[in-house]
Each structure stands twice: as structure tokens, then as C-alpha cells.
Scaffold this motif. Structure first.
Motif, mmCIF file in Angstrom:
data_model
loop_
_atom_site.group_PDB
_atom_site.id
_atom_site.type_symbol
_atom_site.label_atom_id
_atom_site.label_comp_id
_atom_site.label_asym_id
_atom_site.label_seq_id
_atom_site.Cartn_x
_atom_site.Cartn_y
_atom_site.Cartn_z
ATOM 1 N N VAL B 98 0.840 -1.199 0.000
ATOM 2 C CA VAL B 98 0.000 0.000 0.000
ATOM 3 C C VAL B 98 0.875 1.251 0.000
ATOM 4 O O VAL B 98 0.613 2.205 -0.736
ATOM 5 C CB VAL B 98 -0.949 -0.006 1.218
ATOM 6 C CG1 VAL B 98 -1.818 1.236 1.203
ATOM 7 C CG2 VAL B 98 -1.789 -1.269 1.221
ATOM 8 N N ARG B 101 2.093 2.166 -3.322
ATOM 9 C CA ARG B 101 1.093 2.680 -4.265
ATOM 10 C C ARG B 101 0.904 4.186 -4.099
ATOM 11 O O ARG B 101 0.404 4.851 -4.990
ATOM 12 C CB ARG B 101 -0.228 1.945 -4.073
ATOM 13 C CG ARG B 101 -0.101 0.517 -4.582
ATOM 14 C CD ARG B 101 -1.411 -0.189 -4.667
ATOM 15 N NE ARG B 101 -1.177 -1.577 -5.106
ATOM 16 C CZ ARG B 101 -2.139 -2.435 -5.390
ATOM 17 N NH1 ARG B 101 -3.398 -2.072 -5.288
ATOM 18 N NH2 ARG B 101 -1.853 -3.657 -5.771
ATOM 19 N N TYR B 102 1.283 4.718 -2.924
ATOM 20 C CA TYR B 102 1.164 6.166 -2.712
ATOM 21 C C TYR B 102 2.489 6.887 -2.899
ATOM 22 O O TYR B 102 2.513 8.092 -3.128
ATOM 23 C CB TYR B 102 0.608 6.448 -1.312
ATOM 24 C CG TYR B 102 -0.842 6.055 -1.196
ATOM 25 C CD1 TYR B 102 -1.846 6.931 -1.601
ATOM 26 C CD2 TYR B 102 -1.213 4.801 -0.722
ATOM 27 C CE1 TYR B 102 -3.175 6.577 -1.524
ATOM 28 C CE2 TYR B 102 -2.545 4.431 -0.640
ATOM 29 C CZ TYR B 102 -3.522 5.329 -1.045
ATOM 30 O OH TYR B 102 -4.836 4.968 -0.984
ATOM 31 N N ASN B 128 -4.258 -1.006 -9.494
ATOM 32 C CA ASN B 128 -5.185 -0.290 -8.618
ATOM 33 C C ASN B 128 -6.637 -0.431 -9.072
ATOM 34 O O ASN B 128 -7.509 0.308 -8.628
ATOM 35 C CB ASN B 128 -4.792 1.194 -8.540
ATOM 36 C CG ASN B 128 -3.513 1.386 -7.743
ATOM 37 O OD1 ASN B 128 -3.533 1.342 -6.522
ATOM 38 N ND2 ASN B 128 -2.390 1.572 -8.413
ATOM 39 N N THR B 178 -0.563 6.687 -11.864
ATOM 40 C CA THR B 178 -1.569 6.506 -10.809
ATOM 41 C C THR B 178 -1.671 7.745 -9.919
ATOM 42 O O THR B 178 -2.380 7.721 -8.923
ATOM 43 C CB THR B 178 -1.218 5.299 -9.934
ATOM 44 O OG1 THR B 178 0.098 5.483 -9.416
ATOM 45 C CG2 THR B 178 -1.253 4.010 -10.737
#
Lengths: 323, 273
Positions: B98, B101-102, B128, B178
Motif C-alpha cells: 500500500v 502505491r502512494y 489499482n 496513478t
């Protein structure tokens, strides 16, 4: 002789290689070339020998040999369609089983699921499978595999008998035990070559996948496997090639019966088993016919390998050279 | 010493307004090896924070601790904390997946996947489970990475068919597709020629209007050209090991024109590298 003599200062040790150095250099090159050509010569000699001995049979039986289903030495009637079918079917079944387990094993052993030392031990154990003699696999198949799968096989036959794969009962040797043992025999090849393919995926590719927030499963399935796909395909081709030619265990397990059936439990025959079992008592005509069969087996194996290599080269080009 | 400086910039350890990643790494170990000590680097929102220093000074290690890439390395552990928007990145119930992903990442070697240019950029979107207009997002990312015009007619071609500089911009597009809030860049130009480097630097300045960037570079000039804040790391070989640590952190101009530390002065004047 040395054109650079004047470039040499008092303390310099620079100088040309000696005559002996050159001699060994040449000799080594020559030796390497000789061995490379020797391999080609051996293959050519084999093909020539088998081919020339098969010529009389090819003249007598023509192409119909490949499509006829009877093998009766007393009536001089010979055909190998059931054996061709049995060879391809057993190898294909073994490839499916060993392909699945071999690739899974390669993933398990290369993608940090185990501490490095434990992974190395597992790897050696898998490779040991390749060291077990074929005849031992055959015996194991007869005494362990067949009794073990018989209840399930017969239950499947009674319950799902209308499905072609289960349409006969398993009385003893047959396609499924042969394919299972064959799968275990080609598993080390597939696992080892797939491991190499996965290990050749650069670390930076793995980093890229994890860096984007892929889970381990996503990284393996979407990045590692596709990147290694050419090598894994090569592993499958190699495994299939090995399965096609495997002889002893199959001769013991496949049932040696000339029939073409989709049923997994029906006895069948393969080219290699046919050759192994019929040569000892073969008469003059039969030997020639068996040579024809041997030639067919060699050509099938050759075709599989050539086709596999061609596909790999093609996909490699599409992937932009791979680097 | 360095801890004092970091605290001076960021008093009481309370994340100052605008700090996206509050990074306080007291010690980083690989197995028994102490790789980094005393490195407190707050990453400011909307700025480029440059990490400079000689090789082996731990700047990459610190960077890779921010999005838990070091979790891939066996034996990695550390004392301290990394807070991202006030949340502990290494919290007990935080999945590193997680975090990544940021906090996106661009690596030293361009590392596109062996798939089409389009699929490379769409990769993170698919992870995602992005349900919107994929084509639009891919184009947007490629445009932002200043590579759209070069690849728009060959999106189906392999990402590996591009040149090194193009591959790196493709990787940047892949990382920003993303819209992560922070992008970590680990020597993104070290494998590139000067022209490609210039393009990537322009790109970084462009990107910082929208993203926060942490940039490791072995090139001091690059830091002066793009970084707002600069962190200078060095290697301590006094105790027999090779331990990297933060020497000085400040505005880029101050670090290069008026360094507080003697070591920083020696480094930027080229006395060692």
C-alpha cells in the motif's frame, strides 16, 4: 621480428607471445572446432545409419505405415499410428502435469519464498529426481502408482464413464500411470530450466514491479513470468522432447497395446516402447520396419525441437531483443 | 551533529506544515552491518529534496526506506520512524504494498517491463483496478513525462525498443500514471547521456508543481539545478565500518553557497567525491 622493439624501455617486460603460446592458442581453437563438428557428424551418422536401414521398409510400406493400426509380424502387416498417438498423448499429458508443477516449483525456489540455504537444498532434491534410473521409475510405477490410483480411476470410470477420458477401467498398466511417472521424470528438466529463466530476469525488473505497489503474486504473475516466458517455453519444449524419447519406464507402464483411445485408463503403446520390446525377437523384415519406426520417432523429436526454437526466436524478436 | 541541524529545521520533531514524509532514521542495519545513522530528512510538499554525497554514503538506502523498498533486502532493519502524512509507514498493520502505491519510485537503471509501451504505463492503473478511461490516463501520463510525441504512433511496440532516455521517461510515466503523491527518484539520470538528462531535469521541475519529489543524485550540479532542499550525506569510516550519515540539510542555495559544515564545504568544492 618484433616491430615494437624500439618502444621497449630498459625495465619494460612487454613482449610478444612466444611461439609456444601461439601454438597452444591455435591448438585450442582447432580442438574446439573439431569437437563442435564431431557432434554434427555423430548426429548425421545416426540419421544416415537409421535412415539407410529403414529404406527397404519405407519402400515396402510407404507412408501408409504411419496411418495403419495393425502390427502383426506373422502376416508382415505393420503400422505405427497407435504408437505415434500414444507417444504424443503420453508426452502431452506428462507435459501438462510436469509443466504446472515444474513452473510452480521454479517460482517457489527463486522468488524468495525460502531462505537461500533451504532453497538450495530443495533444488538439489529436485535435481536428484533426474538421477534415478528409468527402470526404477518403472518398478515404482507398477508397484506403487498403479495400485494407488486404481480405486480413483475405477470410481471415475463408473461415475463419469460417458466422458471419453474416463471411458475405460484401469486394469493395470495404462496411459495415466505412464503419464504420471513420465511427468515426474521430466519434472527436474522443466523445473531447472524454468528456474534459470526466472533467475535471469534482472533484479531491476522485480524492483520496478514491487516499486509500483504490486503484491508478490501480482509481481510474479504479471511481470516475472511474462518476462521469463521465453525461457520457460524453452523448458517445456525440452521437457516434451525428453518425454517423447523416454523408453524403459513407459515400456513397463503403458500396457503395450496397439490401440488409439482418449481414455486415460486404457493401455496404449509408444514408439520408444515398441522399439525396446520388439527388437530382441525381431525377424529380418521386422528389424527394417522398426528402423522405419525409429526414424519416425527421431523426426518427431527433431520437429518438436526445431519448432520450439523457431517460436522462441520469433517471440524474442517481438520483445525487442530482450535487453 | 546532523540530528541537531535537522531539528533546527524542524523543531521538536513535530512535522512542520508542508512536511509530507517525516523521515527520522537513527540507525539502518543490513544484518549486523550499520549502513546509515542519524539521518533525519523531512521531505517538503511540492518541493524537490536532493540527496547528495559520495558513493556508499547511504543516500539511496535512506531513499529506499521511505517507500519500504528495503523490505526486499534480507536482514534490513532500522531504528527510528518514517511518517507519511502523519501515519507510520512501518506500522504493525501497514502493508508495504500500500505504501508503494502512494509513494512511487523511479530507479537508477531504466527498467521498463517486456511489454508494450501502453501496457507499461497502464500497469499501475490495472494494479489499482482503475475503472475509468484507461487510454486517457495513459496519454496524460506519457504527456506529463514529455514522451508522448515520440511514442504516440507506436504504443503497441515493446517498451524495450526505446532508447535509454526514452525508457527512463517511460518509467517516469509509469510511476506517475496513478498520481502518487510522492515520487522517489534514485539517480534517474546516471545511465543517460547529457541530452536525455536535461530532458529529465526539465521534467522534474515540471512535475514538482503536482508531486513531491525526493531525488538521489551523484551529480552536484544536478542538485543545484533542480533541488529546493539539499541533504548532504557522508561516510563515517572511523569505527572500521562504512556508515553513512546526514551531515547537513538546508536550502540548496545555502548548502552550496554557505555550508555550515566543513565537510560539506570540502565536498562541494570537489576536494573528495
Amino acid at each position: 621480428m618484433n616491430m615494437f622493439e624500439q618502444a621497449r624501455s630498459a625495465d619494460s617486460v612487454s613482449g610478444p607471445p612466444s611461439k609456444g603460446d601461439y601454438f597452444f592458442d591455435r591448438a585450442f581453437q582447432w580442438l574446439a572446432k573439431a569437437f563442435a563438428w564431431a557432434i554434427l557428424a555423430v548426429v548425421a551418422a545416426l540419421l544416415l545409419e537409421v535412415g539407410s536401414k529403414a529404406i527397404p521398409a519405407i519402400k515396402d510400406y510407404h507412408i501408409g505405415f504411419l496411418t495403419s493400426t495393425t502390427w502383426d509380424a506373422n502376416k508382415d502387416q505393420f503400422g505405427i499410428l497407435p504408437e505415434i498417438w500414444g507417444t504424443l498423448y503420453s508426452s502431452f499429458l506428462a507435459l501438462i502435469i510436469a509443466g504446472f508443477f515444474g513452473v510452480m516449483m521454479a517460482i517457489f525456489l527463486t522468488q524468495d519464498f525460502l531462505p537461500p540455504r533451504l532453497a538450495a537444498i530443495f533444488r538439489i532434491i529436485v535435481e536428484l529426481l533426474a538421477a534415478i534410473p528409468s527402470v526404477v521409475y518403472g518398478l515404482w510405477g507398477i508397484f506403487v502408482v498403479i495400485p494407488a490410483i486404481r480405486p480413483l480411476a475405477n470410481w471415475l470410470n463408473e461415475t463419469f464413464g460417458m466422458i471419453p477420458f474416463f471411458s475405460t477401467s484401469l486394469s493395470g498398466p495404462g496411459m495415466l500411470p505412464a503419464a504420471l511417472v513420465l511427468a515426474i521424470m521430466v519434472l527436474p528438466t522443466i523445473a531447472a530450466v524454468s528456474q534459470d529463466a526466472l533467475r535471469l530476469v534482472p533484479y531491476r525488473i522485480k524492483e520496478a514491479a514491487y516499486g509500483l505497489g504490486a503484491t508478490r503474486w501480482e509481481a510474479i504473475l504479471r511481470v516475472m513470468l511474462p518476462t521469463a516466458s521465453t525461457g520457460i517455453f524453452g523448458a517445456l519444449v525440452l521437457g516434451f522432447g525428453r518425454a517423447l524419447g523416454e523408453t524403459m519406464a513407459l515400456a513397463m507402464l503403458v500396457g503395450n497395446s496397439n490401440q488409439i483411445s482418449l481414455s486415460l485408463f486404457s493401455p496404449a503403446n509408444t514408439l520408444a516402447a515398441l522399439l525396446a520390446l520388439n527388437f530382441p525377437e525381431a525377424g529380418e523384415t521386422e528389424v527394417k520396419v522398426l528402423m522405419y519406426a525409429a526414424l519416425v520417432l527421431m523426426l518427431i523429436t527433431l520437429a518438436v525441437n526445431v519448432a520450439g526454437t523457431a517460436i522462441m526466436t520469433m517471440t524474442n524478436k517481438q520483445a525487442g531483443g530482450g535487453r | 551533529m546532523s540530528a541537531v541541524l535537522a531539528n533546527a529545521l524542524n523543531p521538536m520533531g513535530s512535522p512542520a506544515a508542508g512536511v509530507v514524509i517525516d523521515c527520522r532514521l537513527d540507525k539502518i542495519f543490513y544484518g549486523d552491518f550499520l549502513a546509515v545513522r542519524d539521518s533525519h530528512v523531512p521531505i517538503q510538499k511540492g518541493q524537490i529534496t536532493g540527496f547528495i554525497g559520495p558513493s556508499g554514503c547511504g543516500k539511496s538506502t535512506v531513499l529506499r526506506s521511505l517507500n519500504r523498498m528495503n523490505d526486499l533486502v534480507r536482514g534490513f532493519r532500522f531504528d527510528g520512524h518514517v511518517h507519511f502524512h502523519g501515519q507510520d509507514v512501518y506500522g504493525a498493520n501497514v502493508d508495504p504494498v500500500v505504501v508503494r502505491r502512494y509513494i512511487g519510485m523511479v530507479f537508477q537503471q531504466p527498467n521498463p517491463f517486456a511489454m508494450s509501451i501502453y501496457d507499461n504505463v497502464a500497469f499501475g492503473l490495472k494494479l489499482n483496478r482503475f475503472k475509468g478511461d484507461m487510454d486517457e490516463r495513459v496519454e496524460k501520463a506519457l504527456r506529463k513525462a514529455a514522451i508522448w510525441d515520440e511514442v504516440k504512433d507506436k504504443l503497441k511496440n515493446s517498451g524495450l525498443s526505446l532508447s535509454g532516455g526514452q525508457q527512463q521517461r517511460l518509467c517516469i510515466a509509469r510511476a506517475i500514471a496513478t498520481e502518487p503523491s510522492v515520487v522517489l527518484m534514485d539517480e534517474p539520470c546516471s545511465a543517460l547521456d547529457p541530452i536525455a538528462t536535461r530532458k529529465i531535469e526539465e521534467l522534474m521541475l515540471e512535475l514538482k508543481t503536482k508531486y513531491t519529489i525526493a531525488l538521489v543524485t551523484h551529480n552536484m550540479q544536478q542538485a543545484t539545478r533542480v533541488a529546493d532542499k539539499t541533504a548532504f550525506f557522508s561516510v563515517d569510516i572511523s569505527k572500521g565500518g562504512r556508515t553513512g550519515y546526514l551531515v547537513e540539510l538546508g536550502d540548496t542555495r545555502q548548502i552550496f553557497e554557505d555550508p555550515r559544515e566543513e565537510l560539506t564545504k570540502q565536498y562541494i568544492s570537489g576536494e573528495f567525491s
